[in-house]
Write a protein that holds these residues in place. Structure first.
Motif, PDB file in Angstrom:
ATOM      1  N   GLY A   1       0.945  -1.088  -0.044  1.00  0.00           N
ATOM      2  CA  GLY A   1      -0.034   0.044  -0.127  1.00  0.00           C
ATOM      3  C   GLY A   1       0.790   1.137   0.045  1.00  0.00           C
ATOM      4  N   PRO A   2       0.347   2.468   0.539  1.00  0.00           N
ATOM      5  CA  PRO A   2       1.276   3.491   0.645  1.00  0.00           C
ATOM      6  C   PRO A   2       2.449   3.379   1.505  1.00  0.00           C
ATOM      7  N   ALA A   3       3.344   4.100   1.272  1.00  0.00           N
ATOM      8  CA  ALA A   3       4.719   4.037   1.842  1.00  0.00           C
ATOM      9  C   ALA A   3       5.422   5.393   2.052  1.00  0.00           C
ATOM     10  N   ILE A   4       6.223   5.536   2.758  1.00  0.00           N
ATOM     11  CA  ILE A   4       7.166   6.724   3.254  1.00  0.00           C
ATOM     12  C   ILE A   4       8.584   6.001   3.146  1.00  0.00           C
ATOM     13  N   ALA A   5       9.603   6.678   2.300  1.00  0.00           N
ATOM     14  CA  ALA A   5      10.975   6.315   2.285  1.00  0.00           C
ATOM     15  C   ALA A   5      11.638   7.456   3.029  1.00  0.00           C
ATOM     16  N   LEU A   6      12.792   7.263   3.706  1.00  0.00           N
ATOM     17  CA  LEU A   6      13.545   8.444   4.448  1.00  0.00           C
ATOM     18  C   LEU A   6      14.957   7.770   4.307  1.00  0.00           C
ATOM     19  N   CYS A   7      16.025   8.647   3.576  1.00  0.00           N
ATOM     20  CA  CYS A   7      17.050   8.258   3.559  1.00  0.00           C
ATOM     21  C   CYS A   7      17.942   8.996   4.877  1.00  0.00           C
ATOM     22  N   THR A   8      18.735   8.097   5.653  1.00  0.00           N
ATOM     23  CA  THR A   8      19.413   8.651   6.734  1.00  0.00           C
ATOM     24  C   THR A   8      20.922   8.994   6.526  1.00  0.00           C
ATOM     25  N   ASP A   9      21.417   8.409   5.306  1.00  0.00           N
ATOM     26  CA  ASP A   9      22.804   8.752   4.856  1.00  0.00           C
ATOM     27  C   ASP A   9      23.155   8.443   3.274  1.00  0.00           C
ATOM     28  N   GLY A  10      23.925   9.020   2.804  1.00  0.00           N
ATOM     29  CA  GLY A  10      24.490   8.906   1.498  1.00  0.00           C
ATOM     30  C   GLY A  10      23.316   9.525   0.476  1.00  0.00           C
ATOM     31  N   ASP A  11      23.061   8.801  -0.865  1.00  0.00           N
ATOM     32  CA  ASP A  11      22.187   9.286  -1.852  1.00  0.00           C
ATOM     33  C   ASP A  11      21.790   8.070  -2.684  1.00  0.00           C
ATOM     34  N   VAL A  12      20.273   8.200  -2.834  1.00  0.00           N
ATOM     35  CA  VAL A  12      19.775   7.052  -3.628  1.00  0.00           C
ATOM     36  C   VAL A  12      18.938   7.612  -4.611  1.00  0.00           C
ATOM     37  N   ALA A  13      18.602   6.653  -5.726  1.00  0.00           N
ATOM     38  CA  ALA A  13      17.848   7.150  -6.660  1.00  0.00           C
ATOM     39  C   ALA A  13      16.419   6.061  -6.343  1.00  0.00           C
ATOM     40  N   LEU A  14      15.472   6.410  -6.734  1.00  0.00           N
ATOM     41  CA  LEU A  14      14.242   5.851  -6.621  1.00  0.00           C
ATOM     42  C   LEU A  14      13.650   5.639  -7.984  1.00  0.00           C
ATOM     43  N   GLU A  15      13.624   4.180  -8.383  1.00  0.00           N
ATOM     44  CA  GLU A  15      12.978   3.999  -9.927  1.00  0.00           C
ATOM     45  C   GLU A  15      11.528   4.732 -10.015  1.00  0.00           C
ATOM     46  N   GLY A  16      11.706   5.679 -11.122  1.00  0.00           N
ATOM     47  CA  GLY A  16      10.286   6.146 -11.342  1.00  0.00           C
ATOM     48  C   GLY A  16      10.229   7.519 -10.515  1.00  0.00           C
ATOM     49  N   GLY A  17      11.080   7.875  -9.708  1.00  0.00           N
ATOM     50  CA  GLY A  17      10.974   8.540  -8.740  1.00  0.00           C
ATOM     51  C   GLY A  17      12.228   9.714  -8.311  1.00  0.00           C
ATOM     52  N   PRO A  18      12.080  10.565  -7.330  1.00  0.00           N
ATOM     53  CA  PRO A  18      13.200  11.409  -7.290  1.00  0.00           C
ATOM     54  C   PRO A  18      14.456  10.529  -6.595  1.00  0.00           C
ATOM     55  N   ARG A  19      15.709  11.259  -6.634  1.00  0.00           N
ATOM     56  CA  ARG A  19      16.702  10.800  -5.829  1.00  0.00           C
ATOM     57  C   ARG A  19      16.594  11.491  -4.196  1.00  0.00           C
ATOM     58  N   LEU A  20      16.937  10.677  -3.421  1.00  0.00           N
ATOM     59  CA  LEU A  20      16.993  11.158  -2.025  1.00  0.00           C
ATOM     60  C   LEU A  20      18.207  11.168  -1.642  1.00  0.00           C
ATOM     61  N   ALA A  21      18.803  12.710  -0.856  1.00  0.00           N
ATOM     62  CA  ALA A  21      19.935  12.699  -0.511  1.00  0.00           C
ATOM     63  C   ALA A  21      19.533  12.608   1.147  1.00  0.00           C
ATOM     64  N   ARG A  22      20.879  12.446   2.054  1.00  0.00           N
ATOM     65  CA  ARG A  22      20.525  12.462   3.434  1.00  0.00           C
ATOM     66  C   ARG A  22      19.620  13.437   3.969  1.00  0.00           C
ATOM     67  N   GLY A  23      18.791  12.667   4.829  1.00  0.00           N
ATOM     68  CA  GLY A  23      17.423  13.839   5.284  1.00  0.00           C
ATOM     69  C   GLY A  23      16.417  13.834   4.556  1.00  0.00           C
ATOM     70  N   GLY A  24      16.470  13.210   3.017  1.00  0.00           N
ATOM     71  CA  GLY A  24      15.332  13.439   2.110  1.00  0.00           C
ATOM     72  C   GLY A  24      14.222  12.301   2.515  1.00  0.00           C
ATOM     73  N   ALA A  25      12.930  12.760   2.399  1.00  0.00           N
ATOM     74  CA  ALA A  25      11.885  11.740   2.515  1.00  0.00           C
ATOM     75  C   ALA A  25      10.799  11.952   1.447  1.00  0.00           C
ATOM     76  N   VAL A  26      10.213  10.811   1.180  1.00  0.00           N
ATOM     77  CA  VAL A  26       9.066  10.794   0.079  1.00  0.00           C
ATOM     78  C   VAL A  26       8.151  10.039   0.542  1.00  0.00           C
ATOM     79  N   TYR A  27       6.834  10.213  -0.049  1.00  0.00           N
ATOM     80  CA  TYR A  27       5.451   9.632   0.119  1.00  0.00           C
ATOM     81  C   TYR A  27       5.349   8.890  -1.232  1.00  0.00           C
ATOM     82  N   VAL A  28       5.064   7.795  -1.060  1.00  0.00           N
ATOM     83  CA  VAL A  28       4.700   6.844  -2.353  1.00  0.00           C
ATOM     84  C   VAL A  28       3.403   6.274  -2.269  1.00  0.00           C
ATOM     85  N   GLU A  29       2.541   6.464  -3.456  1.00  0.00           N
ATOM     86  CA  GLU A  29       1.358   5.816  -3.447  1.00  0.00           C
ATOM     87  C   GLU A  29       1.001   5.344  -4.808  1.00  0.00           C
ATOM     88  N   GLY A  30       0.317   4.460  -4.837  1.00  0.00           N
ATOM     89  CA  GLY A  30      -0.056   3.614  -6.329  1.00  0.00           C
ATOM     90  C   GLY A  30       1.108   2.936  -6.633  1.00  0.00           C
TER      91      GLY A  30
END
Length: 385
Positions: free
Chosen positions: A322-351
């Motif tokens: 179902g819906p999700a929230i992703a939080l990056c606590t160090d480094g830098d990652v890319a989410l497939e089909g979504g944004p990059r998350l740097a340290r401290g970045g968070a994103v809400y994911v739905e669908g």
């Protein structure tokens, strides 16, 4: 749908002035920062980055979980949470009685339960969690058993079935409790072990509170980074110190049991508490692949997936229920089909059915947990006494 989100930490007095800022790469404000809420709970909904609206305006329906970064520089209150049936009944009862939702004596702010897990980031993360067998408490008290002020407690601690009556006597400040609290605080100056360390900590922050003596009935647990406690309905607990990721059902129902200036409703607390002596409730992860740990308690509201840097480096996919929230606590990652998350970045994911993650960081993914393999919790405490 990917929606970048942020929030401002809540400044409760027990919060750390540095821990959340240091974890997420932010500048400390110099003020206590206790909890960073990432969710759609109306108490502090996350804000949509770059937009003048909150996550409440985005979520389709009710988001069943709330993710927090929690930083305790001093102990929180002793507390427990209700079952779904208790929450629904208590909410309806207080509504019928006309108790305002913001009244300090209000116990039930909504009709939902509030099980939770805490994932330790600091070393250690210290907590009280659940009643332990009476024999363990008697063993801790044995070196100071000749103090007559402690005798009333030992006399009452006959077996595990006595825990409810002993707790009621302590929280009600019955005859002899004031002297007992003084005695165990004095004993803690010379006694050794985790329980006595807890007594010293609580006495520094809540002098004279019966919760100091109540702590001797409970497990003192020291989590190491990556370890998780699961706190189900009825479990009495208190976070003592440390930094962690907390994930819970989206509710604000708390029955307090001491170590607080806030309202303590003893009769209602006694209705909710589980007095069975159980091992400290460690929750063990399922590991679908190396470097991916899934913590899934026996409730449908949430699950926590932790993606370590080595796993992110090779790329992983996390199944979402179902819906999700992703939080990056160090480094830098890319989410497939979504944004990059740097340290401290968070994103809400739905669908999305799958969340692809690739990069060089650590990512915590909170999601609905309606299906999938349940992680066992065997309750083997690392350290209590």
């Amino acid at each position: 749908m990917f929606v970048p989100i942020t929030n401002t930490p809540r400044g409760y007095a027990w919060g750390s002035t540095t821990a959340i800022a240091e974890l997420l790469g932010r500048q400390p404000t110099g003020q206590p920062e206790a909890e960073l809420w990432l969710g759609a709970h109306p108490g502090s909904p996350a804000e949509v980055v770059g937009k003048e609206r909150s996550l409440l305006d985005v979520v389709d329906g009710r988001l069943p979980f709330l993710m927090k970064v929690l930083a305790a520089a001093s102990p929180l209150s002793l507390q427990a949470h209700p079952t779904p049936a208790q929450a629904a009944e208590g909410f309806a009862r207080e509504n019928a009685a006309g108790v305002p939702l913001d009244a300090p004596e209000r116990n039930y702010k909504d009709a939902f339960h509030k099980p939770e897990i805490i994932y330790a980031l600091s070393d250690p993360f210290r907590a009280l969690s659940g009643f332990r067998p009476v024999a363990e408490t008697r063993a801790v008290l044995a070196p100071v058993a000749d103090d007559p002020r402690i005798a009333p407690l030992l006399d009452r601690l006959t077996d595990d079935g006595a825990l409810r009556d002993v707790f009621s006597w302590l929280i009600g400040r019955g005859e002899g409790v004031v002297d007992l609290v003084d005695a165990v605080v004095e004993a803690s100056a010379i006694a050794d072990g985790p329980s006595w360390q807890t007594v010293r900590t609580l006495a520094d922050h809540y002098p004279g509170d019966p919760g100091i003596a109540i702590s001797l009935l409970l497990h003192t647990v020291e989590l190491r980074p990556g370890e998780v406690l699961y706190l189900p309905a009825g479990n009495i607990h208190a976070y003592l110190e440390g930094l962690g990721i907390e994930l819970m059902a989206a509710s604000d129902n708390v029955l307090r049991g001491g170590l607080t200036p806030k309202h303590v409703d003893v009769p209602e607390l006694l209705r909710v508490l589980d007095f069975r002596p159980l091992p400290a409730p460690y929750l063990h992860p399922h590991e679908p692949e190396p470097g991916v740990h899934v913590f899934r308690p026996n409730v449908p509201d949430f699950a926590l997936t932790v993606i370590e840097p080595d796993a992110a480096a090779r790329g992983v996919e996390v199944r979402l229920e179902g819906p999700a929230i992703a939080l990056c606590t160090d480094g830098d990652v890319a989410l497939e089909g979504g944004p990059r998350l740097a340290r401290g970045g968070a994103v809400y994911v739905e669908g999305e059915t799958w969340l692809g993650v690739r990069g060089s960081g650590t990512v915590f993914v909170a999601s609905a947990g309606e299906s999938g393999e349940r992680a066992p919790h065997d309750g083997s405490a690392r350290q209590s006494g």
